[in-house]
Design an enzyme around this catalytic site. Structure first.
Site, PDB file in Angstrom:
ATOM      1  N   HIS A   1      12.366  18.454 -14.901  1.00 17.94           N
ATOM      2  CA  HIS A   1      12.185  18.076 -13.494  1.00 17.94           C
ATOM      3  C   HIS A   1      12.214  16.575 -13.260  1.00 17.94           C
ATOM      4  O   HIS A   1      12.215  16.125 -12.121  1.00 17.94           O
ATOM      5  CB  HIS A   1      10.865  18.630 -12.949  1.00 17.94           C
ATOM      6  CG  HIS A   1       9.657  17.862 -13.401  1.00 17.94           C
ATOM      7  ND1 HIS A   1       9.023  18.114 -14.578  1.00 17.94           N
ATOM      8  CD2 HIS A   1       8.983  16.832 -12.834  1.00 17.94           C
ATOM      9  CE1 HIS A   1       7.992  17.289 -14.724  1.00 17.94           C
ATOM     10  NE2 HIS A   1       7.949  16.491 -13.681  1.00 17.94           N
TER      11      HIS A   1
HETATM   12  C1  UD1 Z   1       6.281  14.839  -8.672  1.00 15.16           C
HETATM   13  C2  UD1 Z   1       5.738  13.559  -9.324  1.00 15.16           C
HETATM   14  C3  UD1 Z   1       5.962  13.612 -10.823  1.00 15.16           C
HETATM   15  C4  UD1 Z   1       5.367  14.885 -11.411  1.00 15.16           C
HETATM   16  C5  UD1 Z   1       5.893  16.100 -10.662  1.00 15.16           C
HETATM   17  C6  UD1 Z   1       5.169  17.316 -11.152  1.00 15.16           C
HETATM   18  C7  UD1 Z   1       5.903  11.505  -7.971  1.00 15.16           C
HETATM   19  C8  UD1 Z   1       6.631  10.248  -7.797  1.00 15.16           C
HETATM   20  N1  UD1 Z   1       6.448  12.382  -8.822  1.00 15.16           N
HETATM   21  O1  UD1 Z   1       7.677  14.870  -8.914  1.00 15.16           O
HETATM   22  O2  UD1 Z   1       5.319  12.508 -11.430  1.00 15.16           O
HETATM   23  O3  UD1 Z   1       5.740  14.958 -12.754  1.00 15.16           O
HETATM   24  O4  UD1 Z   1       5.639  15.954  -9.261  1.00 15.16           O
HETATM   25  O5  UD1 Z   1       5.841  18.494 -10.874  1.00 15.16           O
HETATM   26  O6  UD1 Z   1       4.879  11.705  -7.360  1.00 15.16           O
HETATM   27  N2  UD1 Z   1      10.010  20.521  -3.732  1.00 15.16           N
HETATM   28  C9  UD1 Z   1      10.009  21.779  -3.220  1.00 15.16           C
HETATM   29  N3  UD1 Z   1       8.811  22.426  -3.113  1.00 15.16           N
HETATM   30  C10 UD1 Z   1       7.632  21.879  -3.487  1.00 15.16           C
HETATM   31  C11 UD1 Z   1       7.654  20.577  -4.001  1.00 15.16           C
HETATM   32  C12 UD1 Z   1       8.842  19.913  -4.116  1.00 15.16           C
HETATM   33  O7  UD1 Z   1      11.041  22.329  -2.867  1.00 15.16           O
HETATM   34  O8  UD1 Z   1       6.579  22.545  -3.375  1.00 15.16           O
HETATM   35  C13 UD1 Z   1      11.317  19.824  -3.893  1.00 15.16           C
HETATM   36  C14 UD1 Z   1      11.697  19.003  -2.656  1.00 15.16           C
HETATM   37  O9  UD1 Z   1      13.062  19.098  -2.508  1.00 15.16           O
HETATM   38  C15 UD1 Z   1      11.310  17.600  -3.066  1.00 15.16           C
HETATM   39  C16 UD1 Z   1      11.564  17.615  -4.580  1.00 15.16           C
HETATM   40  O10 UD1 Z   1      11.219  18.925  -4.996  1.00 15.16           O
HETATM   41  O11 UD1 Z   1      12.067  16.623  -2.406  1.00 15.16           O
HETATM   42  C17 UD1 Z   1      10.754  16.599  -5.348  1.00 15.16           C
HETATM   43  O12 UD1 Z   1       9.358  16.718  -5.056  1.00 15.16           O
HETATM   44  P1  UD1 Z   1       8.386  15.439  -5.203  1.00 15.16           P
HETATM   45  O13 UD1 Z   1       6.974  15.866  -5.052  1.00 15.16           O
HETATM   46  O14 UD1 Z   1       8.858  14.321  -4.368  1.00 15.16           O
HETATM   47  O15 UD1 Z   1       8.636  14.958  -6.682  1.00 15.16           O
HETATM   48  P2  UD1 Z   1       8.633  15.776  -8.038  1.00 15.16           P
HETATM   49  O16 UD1 Z   1       9.977  15.636  -8.644  1.00 15.16           O
HETATM   50  O17 UD1 Z   1       8.072  17.125  -7.834  1.00 15.16           O
HETATM   51  N1  UDP Z   2       3.338  24.447 -15.257  1.00 11.53           N
HETATM   52  C1  UDP Z   2       3.079  25.690 -14.667  1.00 11.53           C
HETATM   53  N2  UDP Z   2       4.148  26.469 -14.311  1.00 11.53           N
HETATM   54  C2  UDP Z   2       5.431  26.105 -14.544  1.00 11.53           C
HETATM   55  C3  UDP Z   2       5.683  24.850 -15.154  1.00 11.53           C
HETATM   56  C4  UDP Z   2       4.609  24.046 -15.477  1.00 11.53           C
HETATM   57  O1  UDP Z   2       1.918  26.059 -14.462  1.00 11.53           O
HETATM   58  O2  UDP Z   2       6.344  26.888 -14.197  1.00 11.53           O
HETATM   59  C5  UDP Z   2       2.197  23.611 -15.612  1.00 11.53           C
HETATM   60  C6  UDP Z   2       2.173  23.156 -17.047  1.00 11.53           C
HETATM   61  O3  UDP Z   2       1.554  24.135 -17.847  1.00 11.53           O
HETATM   62  C7  UDP Z   2       1.397  21.855 -16.976  1.00 11.53           C
HETATM   63  C8  UDP Z   2       1.779  21.301 -15.622  1.00 11.53           C
HETATM   64  O4  UDP Z   2       2.326  22.380 -14.868  1.00 11.53           O
HETATM   65  O5  UDP Z   2       0.011  22.069 -17.000  1.00 11.53           O
HETATM   66  C9  UDP Z   2       2.807  20.242 -15.791  1.00 11.53           C
HETATM   67  O6  UDP Z   2       3.338  19.914 -14.558  1.00 11.53           O
HETATM   68  P1  UDP Z   2       4.786  19.288 -14.383  1.00 11.53           P
HETATM   69  O7  UDP Z   2       5.619  19.581 -15.553  1.00 11.53           O
HETATM   70  O8  UDP Z   2       5.258  19.740 -13.051  1.00 11.53           O
HETATM   71  O9  UDP Z   2       4.461  17.737 -14.243  1.00 11.53           O
HETATM   72  P2  UDP Z   2       4.106  16.536 -15.245  1.00 11.53           P
HETATM   73  O10 UDP Z   2       3.058  16.991 -16.189  1.00 11.53           O
HETATM   74  O11 UDP Z   2       5.376  16.121 -15.910  1.00 11.53           O
HETATM   75  O12 UDP Z   2       3.637  15.465 -14.321  1.00 11.53           O
END
Ligand code: UD1
Ligand code: UDP
Length: 370
Positions: free
Chosen positions: A211
């Site tokens: 991601h």
């Molecule tokens: C964010 C965090 C990242 C973390 C990740 C965990 C920042 C800068 N990044 O990244 O550090 O590792 O969360 O998962 O805060 N979207 C959906 N549904 C949702 C959420 C997101 O469709 O419920 C899609 C949207 O198109 C959105 C994109 O995902 O624009 C990115 O979401 P965003 O929260 O901006 O960043 P992440 O890549 O999820």
């Molecule tokens: N996770 C989850 N379901 C999923 C993928 C990840 O519950 O389908 C959990 C995972 O076990 C971990 C957390 O989400 O505890 C990690 O989040 P993510 O990878 O989104 O973000 P990051 O840790 O890189 O910020």
């Protein structure tokens, strides 16, 4: 004392359950916790599912900020968090990790002099192109209590000028820093007991998550990673719970034909994001974990699985140093080579790097002293 906890992204919701559980079990007479959800993640399986499953108190405030450009998203959060802080007047605010929700909470609180408690402080990738690196540096430098899960994290804080002296009256100018173990180790240990007797639907597989924006928003890197996944799927089934960001970016970055090939390869199972219990079940049963997630790298280690890291750096360098994870970036050959190395010769020992599973209790005790 009254504490406001800011959450927003999936990993923060999961992390928050460790502190909420410690408060409920040991400190409910001393700490009142109010949860504020920024709404950064909002899909049912990126947010709501965790409240149900992990017994986290419901947010009193849902700010519904949603997705957007970094500046706009963070600004909306700051504005709305400030309003909540003015209404609730908490003694302190807890922020987790390094997302835009973390930074927004830290900025809103610091401007009106509410002490910030940063859980997962000190971690550094030394790559300021990552939005998370900026978020955690800025947050650390306005916090009053900083809790680092690892010794490397703690040492990073010392190198940035923080003092190791612990005082009775810490402030943002004279903060207390602690090396306390990882609340996600607390959580993985605690919730693993709940899945002990449940069957996993898959066997002999590699678990994969992708991601990180450096991978999803870069055609070449994304293609290299999926080329490697397609190659590895010839020898093992790949289970890929797909993050919504990656789901959105795949058709934008790669050709329709290529995306169809990924979806139509029977040994690649692309599934919706799963619950945390489902995730630790998958992690526990996988032969190896391929990921660019910070949290998933560590859970691989907690659950004694080798991990191939799809990034050029990691904040969790201990797991690489002990040889149980390898940084392979988005390099096709490295990913294949290292995966095969780990599959043929799995690491045997996983030393106790992340504490004793009681980090949340330690953190609550320090919060009470505030
Ligand atoms: C964010 C965090 C990242 C973390 C990740 C965990 C920042 C800068 N990044 O990244 O550090 O590792 O969360 O998962 O805060 N979207 C959906 N549904 C949702 C959420 C997101 O469709 O419920 C899609 C949207 O198109 C959105 C994109 O995902 O624009 C990115 O979401 P965003 O929260 O901006 O960043 P992440 O890549 O999820
Ligand atoms: N996770 C989850 N379901 C999923 C993928 C990840 O519950 O389908 C959990 C995972 O076990 C971990 C957390 O989400 O505890 C990690 O989040 P993510 O990878 O989104 O973000 P990051 O840790 O890189 O910020």
């Amino acid at each position: 004392m009254k504490i406001i906890t800011i959450i927003g992204a999936r990993p923060q919701i999961i992390k928050a359950s460790a502190i909420s559980r410690a408060i409920k079990n040991f400190y409910s007479d001393k700490i009142e916790e109010i949860i504020v959800h920024t709404g950064q993640h909002y899909d049912e399986n990126m947010s709501e599912i965790f409240f149900r499953e992990l017994e986290i108190p419901r947010p009193k405030y849902q700010l519904s900020v949603g997705s957007g450009k970094h500046g706009a998203q963070t600004a909306k959060m700051i504005e709305k968090i400030e309003d909540v802080l003015e209404i609730e007047k908490p003694n302190a605010i807890i922020v987790y990790g390094d997302t835009n929700s973390t930074l927004a909470g830290a900025i809103a609180a610091s401007k009106i002099h509410i002490p910030i408690i940063h859980i997962e402080a000190g971690l550094r990738s030394f790559d300021k192109a990552m939005p998370e690196e900026i978020n955690r540096i800025l947050c650390d430098h306005c916090s009053t209590l900083l809790f680092s899960p690892t010794i490397h994290g703690y040492n990073n804080l010392l190198k940035e000028g923080f003092s190791s002296e612990i005082t009775n009256k810490p402030t943002a100018d004279k903060p207390n820093i602690y090396h306390c173990g990882d609340i996600m180790y607390d959580n993985t240990t605690y919730f693993s007991q709940k899945i002990e007797n449940s069957e996993c639907n898959y066997k002999n597989f590699i678990l994969c998550t992708i991601h990180r924006n450096t991978n999803t928003d870069d055609k070449e890197r994304l293609k290299n990673i999926f080329d490697a996944i397609l190659e590895l799927s010839k020898q093992k089934e790949i289970i890929l719970p797909l993050h919504p960001r990656t789901k959105k970016m795949l058709p934008q970055m790669l050709s329709e034909e290529y995306v169809n090939k990924i979806y139509n390869t029977s040994s690649i199972k692309i599934i919706e994001p799963v619950s945390f219990l489902e995730m630790i079940k998958l992690e526990s049963n996988a032969d190896l974990i391929l990921t660019d997630s910070g949290g998933v790298q560590k859970e691989a280690f907690f659950l004694k699985k080798p991990c191939v890291i799809l990034r050029s750096t990691t904040e969790w360098k201990e797991i690489v140093e002990v040889g149980n994870a390898a940084i392979c970036d988005a390099n096709y050959s490295l990913i294949i080579e290292q995966t095969n190395k780990f599959l043929n010769n799995p690491p045997q020992s996983y030393p106790p790097i992340f504490g004793d599973g009681q980090a949340a209790k330690f953190i609550c005790e320090q919060i009470i002293k505030l």
